[in-house]
Write an enzyme that holds these catalytic residues in place. Structure first.
Site: not given
Ligand code: GLU
Length: 497
Positions: A253-254
């Site tokens: 997600k980063r």
């Protein structure tokens, strides 16, 4: 190959699909379609504690939303089912039994604690932990005695030697089996481990080619040994390099990678997602970026798959999406945009009224070149749907506070009130705007910006004449009047703007 090309996608049902496994599906699907073979969907749910039916349906829904089909498997059926591993437990036990009877596997009674001790001892000696082989040579009597207290697991007896993989993507890879300890194929609760179940399923389902992520390379020697022990022929294997984030670490997600449900919500189009993902690892012969699935399918081959990792860039996906939004057929785009207009009370019923359908189509067409996701549509179009324009942003209000705003709005009202409603079209509107500019003599920007702000509450957006055309004569004039009286009220000392 008697059965032709048969490939499979075998997800563990752990939630929505993500960038990595959608690409795996896509490569398998393209390979199957290119070779007129079969695509099979199998659910690998033996490691997932009580995977709910819903979780499997999530996979199915995601694939269907992407427009990817399959010929056989979960939800479809076929000759080699069941296609859900939790329904195949007897099959795995049958093969484990066969391996035990041939001495190729054995019962292991070691407890978790004992194995942990062993592991620590290896590590303390600076060695790679592996199973010591403690239960390798238990006699029938030992087994009887130990069975009274414990249910055993079943371990595969790893033969000495080298294992060679001729990988369709990576080339030739050799493994030394001496670094691989005997491994569990059936847990004491009777469930198979991934390496065991996957081989049996792929063999029974007559899978001809396995295309998967290269995180599975380390599993491959174990799987090859099981194929050999059971006398199965080994499918051709191709391991595709991972998709990484821009900092070259595992995608998460980063890095802006989201699950498919988030992409759906944000208004990405399936074709844009697929087009982008296929290029994360595959390149066509003649460099092109926008390609339909059919075009890609016709050209698809494993030898154009890159051996090195691809880098996921969310901005690039946005670019693909904006291109696909631009290329969309107006009716299809309106249907896709509809859920995002719900907050303005627009729904499917709105489309039943021809005039409203046409108005909505015009609105969507007007902004399609300026959005990269459908979820941006409300922000770009709200002024067509609200009753009143409220201007809050200081940098926008300033255009109404400007000394030229009053004359510009007054000029607009004056000129546009005289345009006959039957001739209120784009051309007349342009002529009208030009007249307002010419009459005022302060330049186009200073004249049009207050009008734009009064009509839309924004300083940016589609062309003003097109906005006026959709808003219509009455609404456009009314908004200009409201803004003008606000300005006048302010000049009189009243609060307002
Ligand atoms: N269930 C495994 C996964 O989702 C399948 C791996 C394979 O293709 O063999 O990674």
């Amino acid at each position: 190959m008697a059965e032709g090309v048969r490939v499979r996608f075998a997800p563990a049902p752990t939630g929505h699909l993500h960038i990595g496994n959608i690409r795996t599906y896509l490569f398998n699907w393209l390979f199957a379609r290119h070779h007129k073979g079969k695509m099979i969907l199998r659910i690998e749910d033996t490691d997932v504690a009580r995977a709910a039916e819903r979780a499997c349906e999530t996979v199915v829904d995601d694939l269907r939303w992407l427009g990817l089909d399959w010929d056989e498997g979960y939800g479809v059926g076929g000759l080699y089912g069941p296609y859900r591993q939790s329904e195949r437990l007897d099959i795995y036990r049958k093969y484990a039994k066969a391996l035990i009877s041939e001495g190729k596997a054995y019962f292991c009674f070691c407890s978790k604690e004992e194995l942990e001790e062993e592991r620590k001892a290896y590590l303390a000696k600076g060695k790679m932990p592996r199973y010591s082989g403690k239960c390798q040579n238990l006699s029938q009597d030992d087994i009887k005695r130990l069975s009274k207290d414990r249910v055993p697991a079943v371990r595969f007896r790893v033969p000495a030697g080298t294992i060679t993989l001729s990988d369709m993507v990576k080339g030739r890879i050799t493994f030394d089996s001496s670094v691989i300890g005997d491994f569990v194929i059936l847990r004491s609760d009777g469930s198979p481990t991934y390496n065991f179940a996957v081989v049996i399923d792929d063999a029974e389902m007559k899978i001809s080619h396995i295309i998967r992520g290269d995180e599975h390379i380390s599993n491959t020697p174990r799987q090859i040994m099981i194929y050999q022990a059971l006398g199965f022929s080994i499918p051709k294997l191709g391991h595709v390099a991972m998709i990484l984030g821009q900092d070259k670490t595992k995608l998460s997600k980063r890095h802006g990678a989201m699950s498919l449900s988030c992409y759906k919500k944000a208004g990405y189009l399936p074709d844009a997602i697929l087009n982008h993902l296929v290029f994360l690892g595959w390149t066509p012969e003649h460099t092109r970026e926008i390609m339909s699935l059919k075009e890609i399918q016709d050209e698809f081959s494993l030898d154009r798959i890159s051996r090195s990792p691809s880098i996921f860039d969310p901005k690039k996906l946005d670019w693909f999406n904006s291109q696909y939004i631009r290329m969309s057929d107006p009716d299809r785009l309106l249907d896709k945009a509809l859920p995002y207009l719900g907050k303005f009370g627009i729904n499917e019923d709105s489309l039943l009224i021809d005039e409203e359908r046409e108005r909505l189509k015009k609105i969507v067409l007007l902004i399609k070149d300026s959005v990269s996701k459908l979820s941006e549509i409300p922000e770009e179009t709200f002024f067509f749907f609200v009753d009143e324009i409220k201007v809050c942003d200081k940098s926008v209000i300033k255009w109404l506070k400007n000394a030229t705003a009053g004359p510009a709005l007054a000029g607009f009202i004056q000129v546009f009130s005289h345009i006959n409603i039957t001739r209120f079209n784009s051309e007349e509107i342009n002529v009208g705007l030009k007249k307002v500019i010419d009459d005022l003599g302060i330049g186009a920007r200073k004249t049009l910006m207050p009008i734009r702000v009064a009509l839309t509450g924004r300083t940016k957006g589609p062309e003003l004449h097109a906005i006026i055309d959709i808003l219509g004569k009455e609404k456009s004039i009314r908004r200009a009047e409201t803004a003008l009286s606000g300005i006048r009220g302010n000049l009189d000392g009243a609060t307002g703007l």
